[in-house]
Enzyme design. Structure first.
Site, mmCIF file in Angstrom:
data_model
loop_
_atom_site.group_PDB
_atom_site.id
_atom_site.type_symbol
_atom_site.label_atom_id
_atom_site.label_comp_id
_atom_site.label_asym_id
_atom_site.label_seq_id
_atom_site.Cartn_x
_atom_site.Cartn_y
_atom_site.Cartn_z
ATOM 1 N N ARG A 190 0.836 -1.206 0.000
ATOM 2 C CA ARG A 190 0.000 0.000 0.000
ATOM 3 C C ARG A 190 0.868 1.254 0.000
ATOM 4 O O ARG A 190 0.570 2.235 -0.676
ATOM 5 C CB ARG A 190 -0.932 -0.021 1.209
ATOM 6 C CG ARG A 190 -2.235 -0.800 1.012
ATOM 7 C CD ARG A 190 -2.040 -2.226 0.536
ATOM 8 N NE ARG A 190 -3.278 -2.964 0.438
ATOM 9 C CZ ARG A 190 -3.751 -3.766 1.414
ATOM 10 N NH1 ARG A 190 -3.064 -3.938 2.531
ATOM 11 N NH2 ARG A 190 -4.891 -4.395 1.233
ATOM 12 N N ASP A 196 -6.831 -14.391 1.546
ATOM 13 C CA ASP A 196 -7.908 -13.673 2.233
ATOM 14 C C ASP A 196 -8.750 -12.871 1.252
ATOM 15 O O ASP A 196 -8.325 -12.570 0.139
ATOM 16 C CB ASP A 196 -7.318 -12.734 3.284
ATOM 17 C CG ASP A 196 -6.413 -11.680 2.663
ATOM 18 O OD1 ASP A 196 -5.609 -12.047 1.786
ATOM 19 O OD2 ASP A 196 -6.503 -10.503 3.058
ATOM 20 N N GLU A 197 -9.941 -12.542 1.672
ATOM 21 C CA GLU A 197 -10.812 -11.566 1.006
ATOM 22 C C GLU A 197 -10.860 -11.762 -0.519
ATOM 23 O O GLU A 197 -10.504 -10.871 -1.283
ATOM 24 C CB GLU A 197 -10.331 -10.147 1.352
ATOM 25 C CG GLU A 197 -10.407 -9.850 2.850
ATOM 26 C CD GLU A 197 -9.851 -8.490 3.228
ATOM 27 O OE1 GLU A 197 -10.351 -7.877 4.179
ATOM 28 O OE2 GLU A 197 -8.892 -8.035 2.557
ATOM 29 N N TRP A 246 -6.756 -14.342 11.584
ATOM 30 C CA TRP A 246 -6.877 -12.888 11.704
ATOM 31 C C TRP A 246 -8.293 -12.427 12.018
ATOM 32 O O TRP A 246 -8.481 -11.384 12.655
ATOM 33 C CB TRP A 246 -6.372 -12.200 10.434
ATOM 34 C CG TRP A 246 -7.261 -12.308 9.225
ATOM 35 C CD1 TRP A 246 -7.344 -13.357 8.361
ATOM 36 C CD2 TRP A 246 -8.173 -11.316 8.735
ATOM 37 N NE1 TRP A 246 -8.251 -13.093 7.358
ATOM 38 C CE2 TRP A 246 -8.771 -11.838 7.565
ATOM 39 C CE3 TRP A 246 -8.533 -10.045 9.167
ATOM 40 C CZ2 TRP A 246 -9.730 -11.142 6.827
ATOM 41 C CZ3 TRP A 246 -9.483 -9.336 8.433
ATOM 42 C CH2 TRP A 246 -10.069 -9.881 7.279
ATOM 43 N N ASP A 267 -2.256 -1.207 12.789
ATOM 44 C CA ASP A 267 -2.672 -0.015 12.053
ATOM 45 C C ASP A 267 -3.870 0.642 12.740
ATOM 46 O O ASP A 267 -4.148 1.822 12.508
ATOM 47 C CB ASP A 267 -3.003 -0.342 10.597
ATOM 48 C CG ASP A 267 -3.935 -1.539 10.453
ATOM 49 O OD1 ASP A 267 -3.754 -2.524 11.180
ATOM 50 O OD2 ASP A 267 -4.835 -1.494 9.588
ATOM 51 N N TRP A 282 -0.693 -2.926 8.541
ATOM 52 C CA TRP A 282 -1.193 -2.623 7.198
ATOM 53 C C TRP A 282 -0.988 -1.137 6.928
ATOM 54 O O TRP A 282 -1.168 -0.293 7.806
ATOM 55 C CB TRP A 282 -2.671 -3.003 7.084
ATOM 56 C CG TRP A 282 -2.886 -4.470 7.315
ATOM 57 C CD1 TRP A 282 -3.419 -5.066 8.424
ATOM 58 C CD2 TRP A 282 -2.541 -5.530 6.425
ATOM 59 N NE1 TRP A 282 -3.425 -6.437 8.270
ATOM 60 C CE2 TRP A 282 -2.896 -6.754 7.059
ATOM 61 C CE3 TRP A 282 -1.968 -5.578 5.158
ATOM 62 C CZ2 TRP A 282 -2.704 -7.996 6.464
ATOM 63 C CZ3 TRP A 282 -1.772 -6.823 4.559
ATOM 64 C CH2 TRP A 282 -2.142 -8.009 5.206
ATOM 65 N N GLU A 335 -2.234 1.163 4.539
ATOM 66 C CA GLU A 335 -3.079 2.074 3.773
ATOM 67 C C GLU A 335 -2.936 3.521 4.248
ATOM 68 O O GLU A 335 -2.873 4.453 3.447
ATOM 69 C CB GLU A 335 -4.553 1.652 3.886
ATOM 70 C CG GLU A 335 -4.900 0.392 3.124
ATOM 71 C CD GLU A 335 -4.818 -0.851 3.987
ATOM 72 O OE1 GLU A 335 -5.495 -1.846 3.696
ATOM 73 O OE2 GLU A 335 -4.049 -0.824 4.974
#
Length: 545
Positions: free
Chosen positions: A175, A337-338, A398, A425, A474, A476
């Protein structure tokens, strides 16, 4: 002989507590109540060992690297530049390093200190290294004036070993991209906390960060995005290009740097979701054929690898072949994931597999696992891969601790990293308007410290499958290197005791006192840290200066 009994809540040596600041006056003694807390500290009779320029470091050839670290730390903190030797001489006081079969724990150590010398014996070189870290953190910091050098080590025996074999930290370099020098500084922080795993998140929708020679577009195109969304997925993009990647040579350099500090680098190539940056380079790997663009927004994209396309597996194997050549780690993280199924449901190639949408990711995962297993590697994935994955799959839990508990009871090896305790984060204060990050959530230091990755609610057999725990950073909303450090510290210190110290020895109030001393090392090494536990160190006013 006087024994320090760590099992009773809040009990610590009054003499050591009273030391206060780590900034040394002349002759200030060391304090062995460090972070993470050793398993046993026994203060013994006799005079202290004085660290001065006449002391030498005695180490065999196989521990020269550890000896160099000890020399560096002592010079930094005490201003004494010690000589390293491999033979004993008369009338010389030594800090002696050795690997001993008497230390049965692989990463354990025993440190004996008396007036005549210091010995650090480890079960392996790693154990010696952790003993050195304890000695380093116990030393007072010499004053900047340079008049006072050295330090005093009170007589003691410290016996120590970690609770968990997997003690990790994660860093997202997709990111936002971080320099090689900063990644090394981050690894130094892991070493200071007795951590042994660096989970390196190298690819995601918003950028591909590792050179793959077979697929050069991954870095010429995939490592660059033309802009980044402002705030939390607002309608405004900054239009500022952001990019960067690590060459294979740089990645090997980082692996070596970590290895020297007894840290294993586990690379993550997130798949089959979070692959938009790769699809922007090779659109034929997606279900629709594109066009695709490296992601500007945060969150989950519906464009993922086409699991019904044979070229996808050729691509994955080509990438992993080079990853395995760069990273010697037995474990390779494959993400998982996701991953939305909406594009698979409308894709003729995916539908031709004859599998329900709930089985398509398992089909992909099994193929990737098979490839890694054939090359003597183990695959680790986020907990979404649990359904339908091979029995030897390692699970990173997670979405809370429950998926990890389920996986452990089913016989899978598990790393706990629940969002409730381990997502660094997330904010450290409820006063979000005064926090430098725009991320949500709230995880204070005390919440991190309360985590038990292997609680008594698990069966005895399941506990054996809890390898350890890590925290995730993370990126972002992490825009600067200082902000990465700020989000990590001091929560990373709390996590280190979860990873290292036995539960019955943990006490949050005592930890805060040790942590207050530890922050002097953060300042000494120029790490930024959050100061919510020390209001007197924060800005006196948020509006008037």
């Amino acid at each position: 002989m006087k024994t320090v009994n760590m099992k009773f809540k809040g009990m610590v040596l009054t003499a050591l507590i009273s030391l206060g600041s780590m900034t040394a006056a002349a002759g200030e003694p060391a304090n062995y109540n460090v972070v993470p807390l050793p398993q046993s500290i026994v203060m013994t009779k006799g005079a202290a060992f004085e660290v001065d320029a006449d002391v030498q470091i005695l180490a065999p050839a196989e521990l020269q690297s550890e000896a160099e670290f000890l020399k560096q730390y002592i010079k930094e903190l005490t201003k004494c530049d010690l000589t390293i030797v491999n033979k004993r001489a008369k009338k010389v006081r030594y800090i002696e390093l050795a690997v001993s079969p008497k230390v049965t724990a692989k990463e354990g150590y025993v440190m004996n200190i008396n007036q005549k010398g210091v010995t650090i014996q480890g079960g392996t070189a790693a154990g010696v290294f952790y003993g050195i870290q304890t000695l380093r953190k116990s030393l007072p910091i010499a004053c900047k004036c340079g008049k006072h050098k050295g330090g005093s080590l009170p007589a003691a025996t410290i016996t120590d070993a970690p609770r968990f074999g997997y003690r990790g930290m994660h860093l997202d370099c997709s990111r936002h991209f971080w320099s090689v020098s900063f990644v090394k500084k981050f690894i130094d922080l892991l070493a200071m906390h007795n951590m042994n795993i660096f989970h390196w998140h190298l690819t995601d929708d918003q950028g591909w960060r590792i050179e793959i020679k077979k697929y050069p577009k991954l870095t010429t195109i995939g490592s660059q995005r033309s802009g980044t969304i402002l705030g939390t997925n607002s309608d405004l993009d900054d239009g500022i290009p952001h990019g960067g990647f690590y060459t294979q040579q740089e990645a090997r350099e980082i692996v070596k740097y970590a290895q020297e500090r007894h840290i294993t680098v586990i690379p993550e190539i997130d798949m089959p979701g979070h692959m938009l940056a790769a699809l922007a380079c090779y659109p034929e790997l997606g279900c629709t054929g594109g066009p695709y663009e490296v992601g500007h927004y945060w969150g989950v994209y519906t464009d993922v690898l086409c699991v019904g396309n044979p070229k996808v597996y050729e691509f994955v194997e080509g990438v992993l072949a080079e990853i395995m050549d760069i990273f010697p780690s037995e474990v390779i993280h494959i993400g998982g994931d996701e991953t939305p199924t909406v594009k698979w449901e409308a894709c003729p190639k995916c539908q031709a597999l004859g599998l329900s949408k709930d089985k398509l990711q398992a089909h992909f995962t099994q193929k990737v696992f098979g490839y890694l297993t054939a090359h003597q590697r183990r695959a680790l994935g986020w907990d979404e891969i649990l359904d339908g994955c091979p029995q030897d799959a390692m699970i990173m839990s997670w979405r809370g601790s429950e998926p990890g508990a389920k996986a452990a009871e089913a016989g899978h090896d598990v790393v706990m990293t629940p969002t409730s305790h381990c997502y660094f984060d997330y904010l450290q204060s409820k006063e979000a308007q005064f926090e430098p990050s725009r991320c949500g959530g709230f995880i204070p230091v005390e919440k991190v410290y309360s985590l038990d990755p292997a609680p008594d609610t698990l069966s005895v057999e399941a506990k054996k499958h809890i390898l350890g725990t890590q925290a995730n950073l993370w990126a972002e909303y992490l825009l600067t290197e200082g902000l990465v450090e700020y989000q990590a510290l001091p929560r990373m210190s709390a996590l280190s005791e979860v990873q290292w110290t036995q539960p019955e020895l943990k006490n949050y109030d005592a930890f805060k006192e040790r942590l207050t001393r530890f922050t002097k090392l953060f300042e000494f090494y120029n790490y930024k840290y959050a100061k919510h536990l020390w209001p007197e160190r924060q800005l006196p006013s948020r509006w008037q200066f």
